[in-house]
Design an enzyme around this catalytic site. Structure first.
Site, PDB file in Angstrom:
ATOM      1  N   HIS A   1      12.737  61.259  40.230  1.00  0.00           N
ATOM      2  CA  HIS A   1      13.597  60.146  39.616  1.00  0.00           C
ATOM      3  C   HIS A   1      13.373  59.155  40.669  1.00  0.00           C
ATOM      4  O   HIS A   1      13.241  59.397  41.890  1.00  0.00           O
ATOM      5  CB  HIS A   1      15.255  60.428  39.465  1.00  0.00           C
ATOM      6  CG  HIS A   1      15.966  60.868  38.344  1.00  0.00           C
ATOM      7  ND1 HIS A   1      16.939  61.305  38.174  1.00  0.00           N
ATOM      8  CD2 HIS A   1      15.164  60.827  37.063  1.00  0.00           C
ATOM      9  CE1 HIS A   1      17.121  61.869  36.835  1.00  0.00           C
ATOM     10  NE2 HIS A   1      16.210  61.361  36.003  1.00  0.00           N
TER      11      HIS A   1
ATOM     12  N   ASP B   1      14.468  56.757  42.167  1.00  0.00           N
ATOM     13  CA  ASP B   1      15.139  56.512  43.382  1.00  0.00           C
ATOM     14  C   ASP B   1      15.080  57.393  44.476  1.00  0.00           C
ATOM     15  O   ASP B   1      15.526  57.324  45.491  1.00  0.00           O
ATOM     16  CB  ASP B   1      16.838  56.258  43.428  1.00  0.00           C
ATOM     17  CG  ASP B   1      17.416  57.647  42.468  1.00  0.00           C
ATOM     18  OD1 ASP B   1      16.781  58.000  41.474  1.00  0.00           O
ATOM     19  OD2 ASP B   1      18.422  57.842  42.860  1.00  0.00           O
ATOM     20  N   HIS B   2      14.270  58.651  44.410  1.00  0.00           N
ATOM     21  CA  HIS B   2      13.874  59.594  45.308  1.00  0.00           C
ATOM     22  C   HIS B   2      12.596  59.945  45.650  1.00  0.00           C
ATOM     23  O   HIS B   2      12.145  60.627  46.224  1.00  0.00           O
ATOM     24  CB  HIS B   2      14.605  60.887  44.963  1.00  0.00           C
ATOM     25  CG  HIS B   2      15.938  60.970  44.663  1.00  0.00           C
ATOM     26  ND1 HIS B   2      17.020  61.671  45.460  1.00  0.00           N
ATOM     27  CD2 HIS B   2      16.824  60.325  43.665  1.00  0.00           C
ATOM     28  CE1 HIS B   2      17.973  61.181  44.877  1.00  0.00           C
ATOM     29  NE2 HIS B   2      18.006  60.556  43.922  1.00  0.00           N
TER      30      HIS B   2
ATOM     31  N   HIS C   1      20.962  68.962  37.154  1.00  0.00           N
ATOM     32  CA  HIS C   1      20.700  67.347  36.859  1.00  0.00           C
ATOM     33  C   HIS C   1      20.012  67.038  35.746  1.00  0.00           C
ATOM     34  O   HIS C   1      19.898  68.225  34.962  1.00  0.00           O
ATOM     35  CB  HIS C   1      20.239  66.920  38.124  1.00  0.00           C
ATOM     36  CG  HIS C   1      20.292  65.450  38.124  1.00  0.00           C
ATOM     37  ND1 HIS C   1      21.238  64.654  38.283  1.00  0.00           N
ATOM     38  CD2 HIS C   1      19.042  64.514  38.632  1.00  0.00           C
ATOM     39  CE1 HIS C   1      20.752  63.288  38.367  1.00  0.00           C
ATOM     40  NE2 HIS C   1      19.387  63.269  38.734  1.00  0.00           N
TER      41      HIS C   1
ATOM     42  N   HIS D   1      24.619  58.396  47.958  1.00  0.00           N
ATOM     43  CA  HIS D   1      24.017  58.254  46.716  1.00  0.00           C
ATOM     44  C   HIS D   1      25.162  57.591  45.922  1.00  0.00           C
ATOM     45  O   HIS D   1      25.521  57.703  44.775  1.00  0.00           O
ATOM     46  CB  HIS D   1      23.578  59.508  45.996  1.00  0.00           C
ATOM     47  CG  HIS D   1      22.807  59.240  44.981  1.00  0.00           C
ATOM     48  ND1 HIS D   1      23.111  59.052  43.594  1.00  0.00           N
ATOM     49  CD2 HIS D   1      21.256  59.395  44.657  1.00  0.00           C
ATOM     50  CE1 HIS D   1      22.129  59.061  42.693  1.00  0.00           C
ATOM     51  NE2 HIS D   1      21.002  59.109  43.349  1.00  0.00           N
TER      52      HIS D   1
HETATM   53 ZN   LIG Z   1      19.288  59.643  42.482  1.00  0.00          ZN
HETATM   54 ZN   LIG Z   2      18.411  61.808  39.928  1.00  0.00          ZN
END
Ligand SMILES: [Zn+2]
Ligand SMILES: [Zn+2]
Length: 301
Positions: A51, A53-54, A129, A257
């Site tokens: 993802h 954001d990582h 997830h 987060h």
């Molecule tokens: Zn995330």
């Molecule tokens: Zn994620």
């Protein structure tokens, strides 16, 4: 979403001056610069899942390594698809690559030992997830016994004997006198551990593998009132993160987060503290040290 105060996820872990980067959200290299960390010291990167954001910070960092003339091989542990992304990166941006990048794909069926050296071990473990995701557990190995300085000064064992004493042997002196190991050593330090639970829905099953972890980072995207949203998006509330810390018997919980929908994280922190008092809502640049303790109490002399 990044905000003016918070960049997307990245943690830097220092284990006895070995440095590990865990996730690499957009702007990670800028934050490393801001907090005065020379990132050439990073040789191993762990990516929890694909993802943005990582992950979006990874390619900028790879490029800066190149500009710095990096020679050391770089190891990336992450989803297998990262290999493809690295090939793409090398094709378009790394034509004069001065260093090799080796990608180690993660597995998602169970806990796995993914790296070890003489002092520590790193395990991956599956999380719940929306896409395949792993958390990481970093653990020191049991250290050797520590020498008592005054006893060493007094009995002056040679180097060879010192190695044996550190492993638990008594000292036999040249006249045959035996000095018991307890007189020469302190109990070793208790191995420390740090667990990184990246994006995940509430999963109490984690507690078995993470029992007694010293420092637990657990995502805390939502407030208790938005737990339906958490379930829908594969995330956790602050209360659920605290519940994991409680059932793990963790020493300390770091929350992060946070959804940008909350103006302040104070409410989320209070909710977590009602379940697990030693909880902290982290800010960019915060540093946490896992204090060392002995494996047993030292009797007073
Ligand atoms: Zn995330
Ligand atoms: Zn994620």
């Amino acid at each position: 979403m990044p905000t003016s105060k918070r960049f997307p996820t990245a943690h830097l872990l220092n284990v006895n001056e070995r440095f590990f980067l865990i996730d690499c959200g957009e702007g990670t290299q800028i934050q490393l610069r801001r907090f005065k960390f020379g990132f050439a010291k990073i040789n191993r990167i762990f990516i929890s899942h694909i993802h943005g954001d990582h992950l979006f910070g990874l390619f900028g960092l790879l490029s800066s390594f190149q500009l710095l003339g990096r020679k050391n091989e770089l190891h990336i542990h992450g989803p297998g698809e990262i290999r493809e992304m690295v090939l793409f990166y090398e094709r378009y941006f790394g034509t004069e690559q001065s260093y090799r990048i080796k990608v180690h794909p993660l597995g998602y069926t169970r806990e796995m030992l993914i790296f070890e050296d003489e002092r520590m071990e790193v395990f991956s473990f599956p999380l719940k997830h929306r896409v395949p995701t792993c958390g990481f557990l970093f653990k020191e190995k049991t250290a050797e016994l520590n020498l008592k300085k005054e006893a060493i000064d007094r009995f002056k064992p040679g180097i060879e004997n010192i190695h044996k004493i550190k492993k638990g042997d008594d000292l036999v002196q040249s006249d045959g006198t035996i000095i018991a190991n307890e007189q020469l050593t302190l109990p070793p330090w208790k191995p420390r551990s740090y667990a990184y639970c990246s994006d995940t829905a509430f999963d109490p099953g984690l507690s078995e593998f993470l029992q007694e972890v010293d420092l637990l980072y657990h995502e805390s995207t939502f407030s208790k009132d938005d737990e339906d949203l958490a379930a829908k998006t594969g995330h956790s509330s602050s209360v659920q993160a605290a519940e994991i810390a409680r059932i793990c018997n963790a020493r300390k919980l770091l929350l992060g987060h946070f959804s940008s929908r909350y103006k302040s994280t104070d409410g989320l922190l209070l909710e977590a503290q009602s379940i697990f008092s030693n909880s902290v809502a982290v800010n960019d640049g915060d540093v946490f040290e896992v204090e060392r303790t002995r494996t047993e109490n030292i009797p007073e002399e």
